[in-house]
Design a protein around this motif. Structure first.
Motif, mmCIF file in Angstrom:
data_model
loop_
_atom_site.group_PDB
_atom_site.id
_atom_site.type_symbol
_atom_site.label_atom_id
_atom_site.label_comp_id
_atom_site.label_asym_id
_atom_site.label_seq_id
_atom_site.Cartn_x
_atom_site.Cartn_y
_atom_site.Cartn_z
ATOM 1 N N PRO A 61 0.827 -1.220 0.000
ATOM 2 C CA PRO A 61 0.000 0.000 0.000
ATOM 3 C C PRO A 61 0.856 1.262 0.000
ATOM 4 C CG PRO A 61 -0.811 -1.582 1.599
ATOM 5 C CD PRO A 61 0.513 -2.099 1.130
ATOM 6 N N SER A 62 0.505 2.189 -0.882
ATOM 7 C CA SER A 62 1.186 3.479 -0.942
ATOM 8 C C SER A 62 0.244 4.619 -0.579
ATOM 9 C CB SER A 62 1.763 3.709 -2.346
ATOM 10 O OG SER A 62 0.762 3.557 -3.335
ATOM 11 N N ILE B 177 16.363 1.847 23.330
ATOM 12 C CA ILE B 177 16.328 2.178 21.905
ATOM 13 C C ILE B 177 14.923 2.622 21.532
ATOM 14 C CG2 ILE B 177 16.632 1.292 19.559
ATOM 15 C CD1 ILE B 177 18.630 -0.725 20.674
ATOM 16 N N ASP B 178 14.809 3.809 20.964
ATOM 17 C CA ASP B 178 13.531 4.323 20.469
ATOM 18 C C ASP B 178 13.498 4.189 18.952
ATOM 19 O OD1 ASP B 178 12.731 4.958 22.992
ATOM 20 O OD2 ASP B 178 12.971 7.114 22.790
ATOM 21 N N ILE B 179 12.454 3.529 18.438
ATOM 22 C CA ILE B 179 12.257 3.391 16.997
ATOM 23 C C ILE B 179 11.079 4.268 16.604
ATOM 24 C CG2 ILE B 179 11.733 1.777 15.122
ATOM 25 C CD1 ILE B 179 12.903 -0.452 16.914
ATOM 26 N N ILE B 180 11.261 5.108 15.614
ATOM 27 C CA ILE B 180 10.207 6.017 15.187
ATOM 28 C C ILE B 180 9.127 5.207 14.455
ATOM 29 C CG2 ILE B 180 9.630 8.105 13.916
ATOM 30 C CD1 ILE B 180 11.578 8.498 16.277
ATOM 31 N N LYS B 181 7.909 5.260 14.978
ATOM 32 C CA LYS B 181 6.776 4.536 14.373
ATOM 33 C C LYS B 181 6.201 5.399 13.251
ATOM 34 C CE LYS B 181 3.153 1.813 13.902
ATOM 35 N NZ LYS B 181 2.364 2.608 12.935
ATOM 36 N N LEU B 182 6.783 5.246 12.064
ATOM 37 C CA LEU B 182 6.346 6.006 10.899
ATOM 38 C C LEU B 182 4.971 5.532 10.437
ATOM 39 C CD1 LEU B 182 9.705 5.850 8.904
ATOM 40 C CD2 LEU B 182 8.895 7.742 10.327
ATOM 41 N N PRO B 183 4.160 6.425 9.882
ATOM 42 C CA PRO B 183 2.849 5.995 9.359
ATOM 43 C C PRO B 183 2.962 4.923 8.276
ATOM 44 C CG PRO B 183 2.925 8.379 9.578
ATOM 45 C CD PRO B 183 4.325 7.885 9.839
ATOM 46 N N ASN C 200 6.678 5.305 2.004
ATOM 47 C CA ASN C 200 6.471 6.657 1.469
ATOM 48 C C ASN C 200 7.349 7.607 2.283
ATOM 49 O OD1 ASN C 200 5.486 9.196 0.640
ATOM 50 N ND2 ASN C 200 3.515 8.292 0.099
ATOM 51 N N THR C 201 8.598 7.708 1.868
ATOM 52 C CA THR C 201 9.604 8.415 2.644
ATOM 53 C C THR C 201 9.271 9.896 2.796
ATOM 54 O OG1 THR C 201 11.253 6.868 1.796
ATOM 55 C CG2 THR C 201 12.073 8.887 2.820
ATOM 56 N N ILE C 202 8.804 10.518 1.744
ATOM 57 C CA ILE C 202 8.515 11.955 1.804
ATOM 58 C C ILE C 202 7.360 12.232 2.757
ATOM 59 C CG2 ILE C 202 7.657 13.911 0.456
ATOM 60 C CD1 ILE C 202 9.371 12.912 -1.868
ATOM 61 N N ALA C 203 6.308 11.432 2.668
ATOM 62 C CA ALA C 203 5.174 11.616 3.580
ATOM 63 C C ALA C 203 5.598 11.382 5.029
ATOM 64 C CB ALA C 203 4.038 10.673 3.203
ATOM 65 N N ASP C 204 6.464 10.408 5.253
ATOM 66 C CA ASP C 204 6.901 10.109 6.615
ATOM 67 C C ASP C 204 7.863 11.163 7.146
ATOM 68 O OD1 ASP C 204 5.270 7.948 6.873
ATOM 69 O OD2 ASP C 204 6.803 6.449 6.471
ATOM 70 N N VAL D 44 7.935 10.012 -8.416
ATOM 71 C CA VAL D 44 7.894 8.581 -8.116
ATOM 72 C C VAL D 44 7.077 8.330 -6.860
ATOM 73 C CG1 VAL D 44 9.290 6.581 -7.448
ATOM 74 C CG2 VAL D 44 10.077 8.108 -9.274
ATOM 75 N N GLU D 45 7.274 9.173 -5.823
ATOM 76 C CA GLU D 45 6.592 8.982 -4.554
ATOM 77 C C GLU D 45 5.594 10.084 -4.233
ATOM 78 O OE1 GLU D 45 9.146 6.606 -1.149
ATOM 79 O OE2 GLU D 45 8.545 8.651 -0.803
ATOM 80 N N SER D 46 5.847 11.265 -4.755
ATOM 81 C CA SER D 46 5.063 12.418 -4.303
ATOM 82 C C SER D 46 5.035 13.488 -5.379
ATOM 83 C CB SER D 46 5.690 12.966 -3.010
ATOM 84 O OG SER D 46 5.147 14.204 -2.661
ATOM 85 N N SER D 47 4.053 14.366 -5.280
ATOM 86 C CA SER D 47 4.013 15.537 -6.174
ATOM 87 C C SER D 47 4.981 16.615 -5.697
ATOM 88 C CB SER D 47 2.587 16.112 -6.209
ATOM 89 O OG SER D 47 2.166 16.473 -4.902
#
Length: 517
Positions: A93-94, A264-270, A311-315, A358-361
């Motif tokens: 899913p994107s 260790i804290d891991i960022i919970k990205l959407p 979705n790196t840019i959104a995250d 590719v990922e975002s506008s």
């Protein structure tokens, strides 16, 4: 498809059996793995198969093909190498109504849900051929469905539940989750809605039971009388430390360890992907893992990890808008080591650019600026397994004179360029079994920010133990425990534990009767 290590038997016509569920997350994947392990232990050449998987956690095979991690886990339980034929369709899913469609390990493009639904019938012949190939090589194929088979709006074009059972001519075991409540209604309703497919269901398993089974037994008898389908077993809620695949995993709600020395804290990205990268960290008794997703949640950790993203840019925008950017930068200034993997590595840089959309506008966005790197997204996806040599002279916790090898796999769209004075994290010397020579990742000048495209880097126990020992030493604490199992040894112990629970609570004699073995 690689070496088969089970007890050799003379090849006969392959048998098949399928696990379907009343809903998502009822335990189909785990029970499929359990059955694979039991059959392997009993001497059968067994292979898992899921025609269509929707997940952000994926894996790259020895051939450079991308597949879902659930079938990798199940292949490990069956003691065979993962192969893309075990999961020929992967949907990543994107957006809420769109996904990247991967067929037999390679990206076919992005599709909306409606477009893909119309496309599914075209995939049936491919699935038939793939299944036939597996059935010719193995004694038993254990299939897994997806979601619920009783989605009556999707049934006509189905290729993952009863549609796939028809292709494989497979008997079906229906799994219900009693922990979420309403298990009798969900099982009965599912069977009644299946209409012409109803006779394929040969047994029911009730999963995640807590309490006194004698209280449940009258309901089991009534369910059998109502449906005509036998209940094959009731499996207690178990504590099995086996890789999850879905974002609904309970790993995101880790309980605090009272004796944790390393935090260790891991960022919970959407759009977090491949959180299985961190499974090995949870096996260290000295380590406390927390997934954080809001401001004021980062509390002086020894290390912050920014994981992979679909979705790196959104995250990256999420990190900035949620206030996590400020917290990450502050924690780094106060001494936290920051580590980025794949999309997380890209986020650590100065800029991310997406000129082709590719990922975002959004054509470009400023990164966190902790590494002097710049990433540009391109249309072609990199999917490969690699081995490399770490620059041990640049990393303080690598205290060895010999070359320090690590391995992992890459899944990414972006290409990252390092600044003039930025040093790489690792020199890649082998790619898909062939010699090569290029650099991956980056390390900051003070060695307190690191990034790499390599998923599975922490699975290299020799690397991770040195990293954890580094934190122990600078805090003046007792050394790490000796004799820790490798990840493979740890997993095999858990698969055996899972198989034992399955045998003890499911009527295997009836399973073998259903299989016709």
């Amino acid at each position: 498809m690689g070496e088969k290590r089970g007890i050799s038997t003379e090849k006969t016509t392959s048998k098949s059996i399928m696990m379907q569920g009343t809903a998502s997350s009822v335990g189909k994947s785990l029970l499929t793995a359990a059955l694979c392990r039991v059959l392997y232990q009993d001497g059968y050449r067994v292979v898992p198969f899921k025609s269509q998987n929707m997940a952000l956690n994926s894996y790259i095979t020895d051939e450079g093909m991308e597949m879902g991690r659930a079938q990798v886990m199940q292949a490990e339980a069956a003691n065979i190498k993962p192969h893309v034929l075990m999961n020929p369709i992967l949907l990543k899913p994107s957006a809420d109504t769109a996904a990247q469609v991967i067929i037999k390990g390679k990206v076919q493009g992005n599709m909306t849900a409606a477009t893909y639904h119309q496309y599914k019938p075209q995939l049936k012949e491919m699935l038939r051929e793939v299944y036939r190939e597996l059935a010719e090589e193995y004694d038993v194929v254990v299939l897994e469905g997806a979601g619920s088979p009783a989605e009556i709006n999707l049934m006509e074009k189905d290729i993952v539940n009863m549609g796939m059972a028809e292709i494989a001519d497979a008997p079906v075991i229906l799994v219900g989750d009693i922990d979420r409540g309403g298990v009798f209604a969900s099982i009965y309703g599912t069977i009644m809605l299946l209409d012409k497919y109803r006779e394929r269901i040969k047994g029911v398993i009730i999963n995640k039971f807590r309490g006194d089974k004698t209280i449940l037994e009258p309901g089991l008898k009534m369910l059998e009388d109502l449906t005509g389908v036998p209940v094959l077993g009731v499996i207690p809620y178990g504590d099995f430390d086996i890789e999850d695949e879905d974002s609904v995993t309970e790993r995101f709600n880790q309980k605090l360890k009272g004796n944790a020395k390393i935090k260790i804290d891991i960022i919970k990205l959407p759009h977090i992907s491949n959180f299985t990268d961190f499974h090995i960290l949870e096996t260290f008794p000295e380590v406390q893992i927390r997934y954080v997703k809001g401001r004021d949640q980062i509390k002086n950790p020894d290390m912050i990890i920014i994981p992979g993203s679909k979705n790196t840019i959104a995250d990256l925008k999420f990190i900035r808008e949620s206030g996590l950017e400020k917290e990450i930068l502050t924690a780094h200034k106060e001494g936290s080591l920051v580590f980025g993997i794949c999309g997380g590595y890209q986020i650590l840089g100065k800029w991310i650019k997406d000129p082709q959309g590719v990922e975002s506008s959004l054509q470009e966005i400023r990164g966190l600026g902790l590494l002097d790197i710049e990433t540009i997204f391109e249309g072609e996806k990199v999917t490969t397994q690699v081995e490399g040599v770490i620059d041990k002279d640049r990393i303080s916790f690598i205290d060895t004179q010999e070359d320090f090898y690590i391995k992992g796999y890459e899944i990414h769209m972006g290409r990252t360029k390092l600044g003039e004075n930025t040093k790489p994290f690792v020199k890649i010397v082998n790619k898909l079994g062939e010699a090569t020579d290029y650099f991956d990742g980056a390390i900051s000048e003070d060695c307190r920010v690191m990034g790499t495209y390599l998923h599975g880097v922490f699975d290299q126990l020799h690397f991770t133990r040195r990293l954890m020992s580094y934190f122990i030493e600078i805090k003046g604490l007792e050394p790490l425990q000796e004799g820790q199992l490798t990840l493979e040894e740890y997993k095999n112990k858990e698969y055996d534990k899972l198989a034992k629970a399955f045998r003890e609570n499911v009527d295997m004699e009836k399973i073998y009767q259903i299989l016709g073995v």
